[in-house]
Design an enzyme around this catalytic site. Sequence first.
Site, PDB file in Angstrom:
ATOM      1  N   ASP A  56      -6.859  -2.900 -12.366  1.00 22.44           N
ATOM      2  CA  ASP A  56      -7.221  -1.650 -11.467  1.00 22.44           C
ATOM      3  C   ASP A  56      -6.845  -0.437 -12.525  1.00 22.44           C
ATOM      4  O   ASP A  56      -5.858  -0.305 -12.570  1.00 22.44           O
ATOM      5  CB  ASP A  56      -6.646  -1.517 -10.119  1.00 22.44           C
ATOM      6  CG  ASP A  56      -6.880  -0.555  -9.286  1.00 22.44           C
ATOM      7  OD1 ASP A  56      -7.642   0.346  -9.804  1.00 22.44           O
ATOM      8  OD2 ASP A  56      -6.518  -0.546  -8.377  1.00 22.44           O
ATOM      9  N   ARG A 110       4.092   1.040 -10.782  1.00 24.80           N
ATOM     10  CA  ARG A 110       3.079   2.315 -11.114  1.00 24.80           C
ATOM     11  C   ARG A 110       4.251   3.197 -11.665  1.00 24.80           C
ATOM     12  O   ARG A 110       4.768   4.069 -11.161  1.00 24.80           O
ATOM     13  CB  ARG A 110       2.428   3.033  -9.996  1.00 24.80           C
ATOM     14  CG  ARG A 110       1.470   1.854  -9.457  1.00 24.80           C
ATOM     15  CD  ARG A 110       0.634   2.227  -8.362  1.00 24.80           C
ATOM     16  NE  ARG A 110      -0.432   1.204  -7.959  1.00 24.80           N
ATOM     17  CZ  ARG A 110      -1.013   1.321  -6.897  1.00 24.80           C
ATOM     18  NH1 ARG A 110      -1.142   2.383  -6.137  1.00 24.80           N
ATOM     19  NH2 ARG A 110      -2.083   0.383  -6.432  1.00 24.80           N
ATOM     20  N   GLN A 125       1.915  -4.697  -1.292  1.00 29.93           N
ATOM     21  CA  GLN A 125       1.130  -4.540  -0.357  1.00 29.93           C
ATOM     22  C   GLN A 125       0.210  -5.986   0.032  1.00 29.93           C
ATOM     23  O   GLN A 125       0.606  -6.788  -0.740  1.00 29.93           O
ATOM     24  CB  GLN A 125       0.025  -3.756  -0.497  1.00 29.93           C
ATOM     25  CG  GLN A 125      -0.845  -3.655  -1.841  1.00 29.93           C
ATOM     26  CD  GLN A 125      -1.932  -2.818  -2.129  1.00 29.93           C
ATOM     27  OE1 GLN A 125      -1.293  -1.459  -1.736  1.00 29.93           O
ATOM     28  NE2 GLN A 125      -2.859  -2.956  -2.639  1.00 29.93           N
ATOM     29  N   ASP A 236     -10.091   5.398   3.531  1.00 32.92           N
ATOM     30  CA  ASP A 236      -8.679   5.271   3.815  1.00 32.92           C
ATOM     31  C   ASP A 236      -8.306   5.307   5.248  1.00 32.92           C
ATOM     32  O   ASP A 236      -8.981   6.355   6.027  1.00 32.92           O
ATOM     33  CB  ASP A 236      -8.063   6.247   3.015  1.00 32.92           C
ATOM     34  CG  ASP A 236      -7.958   6.347   1.515  1.00 32.92           C
ATOM     35  OD1 ASP A 236      -8.475   5.078   1.132  1.00 32.92           O
ATOM     36  OD2 ASP A 236      -7.784   7.327   0.911  1.00 32.92           O
ATOM     37  N   GLU A 249      -0.962   7.333   4.447  1.00 33.57           N
ATOM     38  CA  GLU A 249      -2.105   6.436   4.184  1.00 33.57           C
ATOM     39  C   GLU A 249      -1.657   4.818   4.409  1.00 33.57           C
ATOM     40  O   GLU A 249      -0.656   4.639   3.593  1.00 33.57           O
ATOM     41  CB  GLU A 249      -2.755   6.633   2.801  1.00 33.57           C
ATOM     42  CG  GLU A 249      -3.773   5.554   2.229  1.00 33.57           C
ATOM     43  CD  GLU A 249      -3.980   5.827   1.003  1.00 33.57           C
ATOM     44  OE1 GLU A 249      -4.094   4.646   0.319  1.00 33.57           O
ATOM     45  OE2 GLU A 249      -4.145   6.778   0.485  1.00 33.57           O
ATOM     46  N   SER A 252      -6.204   1.415   1.905  1.00 36.15           N
ATOM     47  CA  SER A 252      -7.366   1.866   1.106  1.00 36.15           C
ATOM     48  C   SER A 252      -8.185   0.757   1.194  1.00 36.15           C
ATOM     49  O   SER A 252      -7.693  -0.262   0.558  1.00 36.15           O
ATOM     50  CB  SER A 252      -6.983   2.501  -0.163  1.00 36.15           C
ATOM     51  OG  SER A 252      -8.340   2.705  -0.940  1.00 36.15           O
TER      52      SER A 252
END
Length: 335
Positions: A56, A110, A125, A236, A249, A252
């Site tokens: 991604d 990340r 997640q 979202d 959030e 997504s």
Amino acid sequence: MALIIPENYDPHLTVRETQEAIKYIRDTFQKEFGREMNLERISAPLFVEKSSGLNDNLNGVERPVQFDIAGIPGETVEVVHSLAKWKRMALHEYGFLPGEGLYTNMNAIRRDEDLDNLHSCYVDQWDWEKVITKENRTIETLKETVRTIFKIIKHMQHEVWYKYPNAVNHLPKEITFITSQELEDRYPDKTPKERENLITQEYGCVFLMQIGDKLASGEPHDGRAPDYDDWQLNGDILFWFENLNCALEISSMGIRVDEKSLEDQLRKAGCEDRRSLPYHRMLLEGQLPYTIGGGIGQSRLCMLLLNRAHVGEVQASIWPNDMIEECRQHKIFLL
């Protein structure tokens, strides 16, 4: 977002009780989620080959963690940012049919993420993906799926309340739908994040739709990679989070690109060179199934349900020493 310390914060649970609650939420949610959504749990990779085009690209500026493998000379391997494209390939490879789907535990690094109450360099997640027919690539399918996910999260609130009545965060009764253009029209002088906060505070929980394409102002509401979500059929799930006075959030998600929307979005994003990558060629040639999918933050969900002020209270990651100490002084114990 700078570090936020809620006034008179009380986590209600000890660190060990919190660990028990985290396990309970994760175990219970994924079972209910898989059952309600007709998803099978499968194993997923921590890294993929760069040449596959499966990683991604997020907003296109984040740097993946890269390394080489002695047994595969000449190939660069990347730690996944998410499994958005890999899942669709897996549905094809494993022979899933319309109405069937998968979910998996997705762990990512990340390295360019800002470190604050909501953001960590470690991402955990539930990534999920389901096969649909071309006829079901509609707003109605998207909304129906969002309502199901909201219902599961709302049920989890009741489950947590039963076991941890002093710690649970009570959630709104329903979810409200609004597009990013409607939101810009409503608050034209606000930034995208300010708009999200205002609308989520008003309704408690919203599904903000159609993210990625340019709005009437000439700017997109937020960045989205051009090669997984259809920018007209995504969004979202945002909950108002009183502890931090902002929108949180949780997911997504969206209906994925078909051949036409992929071509269109690659052109708009200036990424037409990706057409030659294996994944993109298969999609453009109609070899991959039509799907809907997304990710649900495991730590974010625990944070929401247990009403925690910092994501580091519900996941083990790396934080600056001064942040750790400041949090400790205010009963925010980072794992």
